[in-house]
Write a protein that holds these residues in place. Sequence first.
Motif, short mmCIF file in Angstrom:
data_model
loop_
_atom_site.label_atom_id
_atom_site.label_comp_id
_atom_site.label_asym_id
_atom_site.label_seq_id
_atom_site.Cartn_x
_atom_site.Cartn_y
_atom_site.Cartn_z
N VAL A 250 1.01 -1.20 -0.14
CA VAL A 250 0.10 0.02 -0.05
C VAL A 250 0.98 1.37 -0.25
O VAL A 250 1.81 1.34 0.88
CB VAL A 250 -0.74 0.05 1.30
CG1 VAL A 250 -1.72 1.18 1.37
CG2 VAL A 250 -1.80 -1.17 1.55
N PRO A 251 0.75 2.15 -0.81
CA PRO A 251 1.63 3.39 -0.64
C PRO A 251 1.36 4.06 0.56
O PRO A 251 0.17 4.03 1.04
CB PRO A 251 0.70 4.40 -1.88
CG PRO A 251 -0.29 3.51 -2.52
CD PRO A 251 -0.55 2.44 -1.98
N ILE A 252 2.52 4.58 1.06
CA ILE A 252 2.48 5.26 2.24
C ILE A 252 1.59 6.74 2.17
O ILE A 252 0.80 7.21 3.19
CB ILE A 252 3.76 5.84 2.60
CG1 ILE A 252 4.31 4.61 3.14
CG2 ILE A 252 3.78 7.05 3.82
CD1 ILE A 252 5.90 4.90 3.51
N THR A 253 1.11 7.08 0.87
CA THR A 253 0.41 8.51 0.91
C THR A 253 -0.82 8.28 1.15
O THR A 253 -1.80 8.96 1.64
CB THR A 253 0.50 8.78 -0.63
OG1 THR A 253 0.18 7.80 -1.55
CG2 THR A 253 1.96 9.31 -1.12
N GLN A 254 -1.44 6.85 1.35
CA GLN A 254 -2.95 6.60 1.50
C GLN A 254 -2.98 6.26 3.00
O GLN A 254 -4.03 5.98 3.70
CB GLN A 254 -3.23 5.09 1.01
CG GLN A 254 -3.49 5.17 -0.51
CD GLN A 254 -4.00 3.77 -0.91
OE1 GLN A 254 -4.13 2.84 -0.43
NE2 GLN A 254 -4.56 3.99 -2.28
N MET A 255 -2.02 7.11 3.95
CA MET A 255 -1.94 6.88 5.16
C MET A 255 -1.90 8.02 5.96
O MET A 255 -0.49 8.71 6.28
CB MET A 255 -0.99 5.87 5.96
CG MET A 255 -1.28 4.39 5.32
SD MET A 255 0.05 3.21 5.90
CE MET A 255 -0.58 1.88 5.03
N PRO A 256 -2.70 9.14 5.72
CA PRO A 256 -2.18 10.56 6.14
C PRO A 256 -1.88 10.80 7.57
O PRO A 256 -1.01 11.56 7.76
CB PRO A 256 -3.62 11.30 5.89
CG PRO A 256 -4.92 9.90 5.88
CD PRO A 256 -4.08 8.92 5.42
N ARG A 257 -2.52 9.99 8.63
CA ARG A 257 -2.08 10.16 9.85
C ARG A 257 -0.49 9.71 9.92
O ARG A 257 0.09 10.28 10.95
CB ARG A 257 -2.96 9.45 10.92
CG ARG A 257 -4.37 9.91 10.78
CD ARG A 257 -5.34 9.00 11.82
NE ARG A 257 -5.33 7.79 11.29
CZ ARG A 257 -5.41 6.64 11.78
NH1 ARG A 257 -5.15 6.46 13.09
NH2 ARG A 257 -5.47 5.50 11.01
N LEU A 258 -0.12 8.63 9.42
CA LEU A 258 1.25 8.20 9.42
C LEU A 258 1.97 9.35 8.54
O LEU A 258 3.26 9.52 9.23
CB LEU A 258 1.26 6.91 8.81
CG LEU A 258 2.80 6.26 8.92
CD1 LEU A 258 3.32 6.05 10.18
CD2 LEU A 258 2.86 5.09 8.02
N CYS A 259 1.56 9.83 7.68
CA CYS A 259 2.57 10.85 6.86
C CYS A 259 2.83 11.98 7.66
O CYS A 259 3.79 12.74 7.78
CB CYS A 259 1.74 11.20 5.77
SG CYS A 259 1.69 9.98 4.21
N ASP A 260 1.66 12.32 8.71
CA ASP A 260 2.07 13.70 9.56
C ASP A 260 3.08 13.34 10.51
O ASP A 260 3.73 14.34 10.94
CB ASP A 260 0.80 13.84 10.47
CG ASP A 260 -0.45 14.59 9.57
OD1 ASP A 260 -0.29 15.04 8.54
OD2 ASP A 260 -1.41 14.53 9.89
N LEU A 261 3.52 12.16 10.77
CA LEU A 261 4.71 12.05 11.63
C LEU A 261 6.01 11.77 10.66
O LEU A 261 6.89 11.48 11.59
CB LEU A 261 4.38 10.43 12.37
CG LEU A 261 3.18 10.33 13.00
CD1 LEU A 261 3.00 8.96 13.82
CD2 LEU A 261 3.10 11.67 14.21
N LEU A 262 5.86 11.74 9.50
CA LEU A 262 7.21 11.76 8.73
C LEU A 262 7.69 12.69 8.12
O LEU A 262 6.85 13.50 7.94
CB LEU A 262 6.83 10.27 7.73
CG LEU A 262 6.19 9.17 8.14
CD1 LEU A 262 5.92 8.00 6.93
CD2 LEU A 262 7.10 8.38 9.32
#
Length: 182
Positions: free
Chosen positions: A25-37
Amino acid sequence: MSDRLAVRIDPIKLANSGDRLTGWVPITQMPRLCDLLTNSEGRVEATIQFGQIDQGTRFITGEAEAVVSVVCQRCLEEMTFNLRAEFSLGLVETESEAQTLPEEFEPKLIGDEMLEIAEMLEDELILAMPIISMHDEADCRCEALKYCAPADIKPETIADSNTRRPMAGLKALLDKKTGDDN
């Protein structure tokens, strides 16, 4: 792993048939995780096993792994690390069912809905994130790591007799007042 995982699945159907999904799954589909990266590049590789145990408990077990970039909290430089989460989820339709799950499973409330794989994996990866991200000391370029107290200094030698004690006068007044009361 080369196949992209489906966006939504029917977890009950997959658990009843004992299916296994492997993909990404692309990381871009995980907005809450992206906020931490520091960036949202890359993808999450996952293996997900569905099943059912004797008592009729349906479950999802698996692992998810991604190489992510975060800020080192020691030197404030970007760092990459392997983020890995293992999970064992018991599928429940009500909160009362969650109370009867075997200990090895965390409850996953699904109701009659389809399950979004990216959201489920995102939850598990967020839980696996370190509280404080830091390079190994050998790899960290933090200036503060170069400074340390000499090994021969003991805490008791730091306070000498010339140390100013602002509360000493207050103690003397209290001792005098206590002596007057007797």
